[in-house]
Design an enzyme around this catalytic site. Structure first.
Site, PDB file in Angstrom:
ATOM      1  N   VAL A 163      24.038  -8.684  44.617  1.00  0.00           N
ATOM      2  CA  VAL A 163      22.837  -8.589  45.447  1.00  0.00           C
ATOM      3  C   VAL A 163      22.812  -7.132  45.917  1.00  0.00           C
ATOM      4  O   VAL A 163      23.600  -6.729  46.764  1.00  0.00           O
ATOM      5  CB  VAL A 163      22.875  -9.557  46.641  1.00  0.00           C
ATOM      6  CG1 VAL A 163      21.767  -9.225  47.635  1.00  0.00           C
ATOM      7  CG2 VAL A 163      22.724 -10.990  46.154  1.00  0.00           C
ATOM      8  N   PRO A 164      21.930  -6.330  45.318  1.00  0.00           N
ATOM      9  CA  PRO A 164      22.024  -4.865  45.462  1.00  0.00           C
ATOM     10  C   PRO A 164      21.537  -4.374  46.822  1.00  0.00           C
ATOM     11  O   PRO A 164      20.493  -3.745  46.936  1.00  0.00           O
ATOM     12  CB  PRO A 164      21.133  -4.354  44.333  1.00  0.00           C
ATOM     13  CG  PRO A 164      20.119  -5.438  44.142  1.00  0.00           C
ATOM     14  CD  PRO A 164      20.812  -6.741  44.464  1.00  0.00           C
ATOM     15  N   CYS A 165      22.343  -4.630  47.837  1.00  0.00           N
ATOM     16  CA  CYS A 165      21.939  -4.265  49.186  1.00  0.00           C
ATOM     17  C   CYS A 165      21.904  -2.742  49.354  1.00  0.00           C
ATOM     18  O   CYS A 165      21.305  -2.244  50.305  1.00  0.00           O
ATOM     19  CB  CYS A 165      22.862  -4.908  50.212  1.00  0.00           C
ATOM     20  SG  CYS A 165      24.587  -4.456  50.034  1.00  0.00           S
ATOM     21  N   HIS A 166      22.520  -2.007  48.434  1.00  0.00           N
ATOM     22  CA  HIS A 166      22.449  -0.540  48.533  1.00  0.00           C
ATOM     23  C   HIS A 166      21.035  -0.038  48.244  1.00  0.00           C
ATOM     24  O   HIS A 166      20.734   1.119  48.480  1.00  0.00           O
ATOM     25  CB  HIS A 166      23.456   0.109  47.580  1.00  0.00           C
ATOM     26  CG  HIS A 166      23.245  -0.253  46.127  1.00  0.00           C
ATOM     27  ND1 HIS A 166      23.615  -1.474  45.608  1.00  0.00           N
ATOM     28  CD2 HIS A 166      22.686   0.434  45.105  1.00  0.00           C
ATOM     29  CE1 HIS A 166      23.309  -1.514  44.317  1.00  0.00           C
ATOM     30  NE2 HIS A 166      22.738  -0.366  43.984  1.00  0.00           N
ATOM     31  N   ARG A 167      20.174  -0.917  47.709  1.00  0.00           N
ATOM     32  CA  ARG A 167      18.789  -0.508  47.421  1.00  0.00           C
ATOM     33  C   ARG A 167      17.850  -0.773  48.586  1.00  0.00           C
ATOM     34  O   ARG A 167      16.644  -0.614  48.459  1.00  0.00           O
ATOM     35  CB  ARG A 167      18.277  -1.229  46.168  1.00  0.00           C
ATOM     36  CG  ARG A 167      19.061  -0.850  44.921  1.00  0.00           C
ATOM     37  CD  ARG A 167      18.583  -1.596  43.684  1.00  0.00           C
ATOM     38  NE  ARG A 167      19.562  -1.411  42.602  1.00  0.00           N
ATOM     39  CZ  ARG A 167      19.809  -2.300  41.647  1.00  0.00           C
ATOM     40  NH1 ARG A 167      19.127  -3.436  41.623  1.00  0.00           N
ATOM     41  NH2 ARG A 167      20.731  -2.063  40.722  1.00  0.00           N
TER      42      ARG A 167
END
Length: 254
Positions: A163-167
DNA sequence: TGATTGACTCTCA
DNA sequence: ATGAGAGCCAATC
């Protein structure tokens, strides 16, 4: 590996008299109880991935395996054993997903609240190379105004990268914070080709050719010819200038 | 129940 | 530009 499994089983064996053969326990644990974990490379470096029958439960930077197993039991209340042959296909799938390929990987988010799950689902849909603000995630998750609460969910994201929370970035286009470190967030986004400096201050872009404005990293915005590109600081500014929100990246409520 | 917390977001000096 | 302050929301204890 075998030594580690031994430790794990010893811990699981509380209540079992010393000297008893652990063979049947091994089988029982594998059949009905234990989650599995494995180590795999990722853009964050080597990580441990844990998974149960429903899917991946946890991704974390690889350290000492015993520590991971112990923390996992504290946090999830589940026993963790090294993945084996049977999980080979699954491991390769996860590895591919972590490498940035668009591969479906089942996630087990049962422990999260409905709001948290909605946030996770929204964030999971942010494509590689693109970013979205916390406030946008909140609105898409059905709780406009809950940008701060979204930040709290991101801070405890059990499955970073998958889950690409860095985006998820600040509304002004600056990267914002990240669990591993803000620098790590910047590095990941650069690796994905996000033009951070261009984003900062004007995270929205419009073109007169269509009358539409987008999040600046939306796949449509990135096709705008430079001479046509009009940057905006906020959706309100773009609306005031007469543009309508893109239907793909939905930079504002319609 | 109520107080506290925080990967946020405005506004206003 | 930049930083303090207040508002906000969902979770947690």
């Amino acid at each position: 590996m075998s030594k580690m499994a031994g430790n794990t089983l010893r811990e699981a064996g509380e209540g079992i008299s010393p000297g008893r053969d652990l063979g049947p326990l091994v089988e029982r644990v594998l059949e009905e109880g234990a989650d599995v974990f494995f180590r795999v490379d990722s853009p964050l470096g080597p990580v441990f991935v844990a998974a149960g029958s429903r899917g991946v439960t946890c991704v974390d930077r690889a350290g000492i395996p015993e520590d991971f197993v112990r923390r996992y039991r504290e946090r999830f209340g589940r026993l963790l054993v090294p993945a084996g042959e049977r999980e080979g296909g699954f491991v390769r799938r996860v590895a591919a997903a972590l490498a940035g390929r668009r591969v479906e990987v089942p996630l087990d988010l049962e422990r999260m609240t409905p709001f948290q799950r909605r946030v996770m689902r929204v964030v999971r849909g942010i494509p590689r190379g693109e970013v979205r603000p916390y406030g946008w995630v909140a609105r898409e998750a059905g709780s406009p105004g809950a940008s701060r609460a979204v930040g709290n969910v991101m801070a405890r994201n059990p499955v970073p990268l998958l889950v690409p929370c860095h985006r998820v970035v600040r509304n002004d286009g600056t990267p914002g914070n990240y669990g591993f470190s803000p620098q790590e967030k910047v590095r990941l986004l650069r690796e994905e080709g996000v033009p951070l400096e261009e984003l900062s201050g004007s995270p929205y872009a419009a073109t007169p050719t269509t009358g539409v404005f987008c999040h600046a990293t939306c796949r449509h915005a990135r096709r705008i010819q430079p001479e046509n590109r009009i940057p905006f600081r906020s959706p309100a500014d773009a609306l005031d200038a007469g543009f309508r929100p893109c239907r793909v990246c939905r930079p504002a409520a319609v």
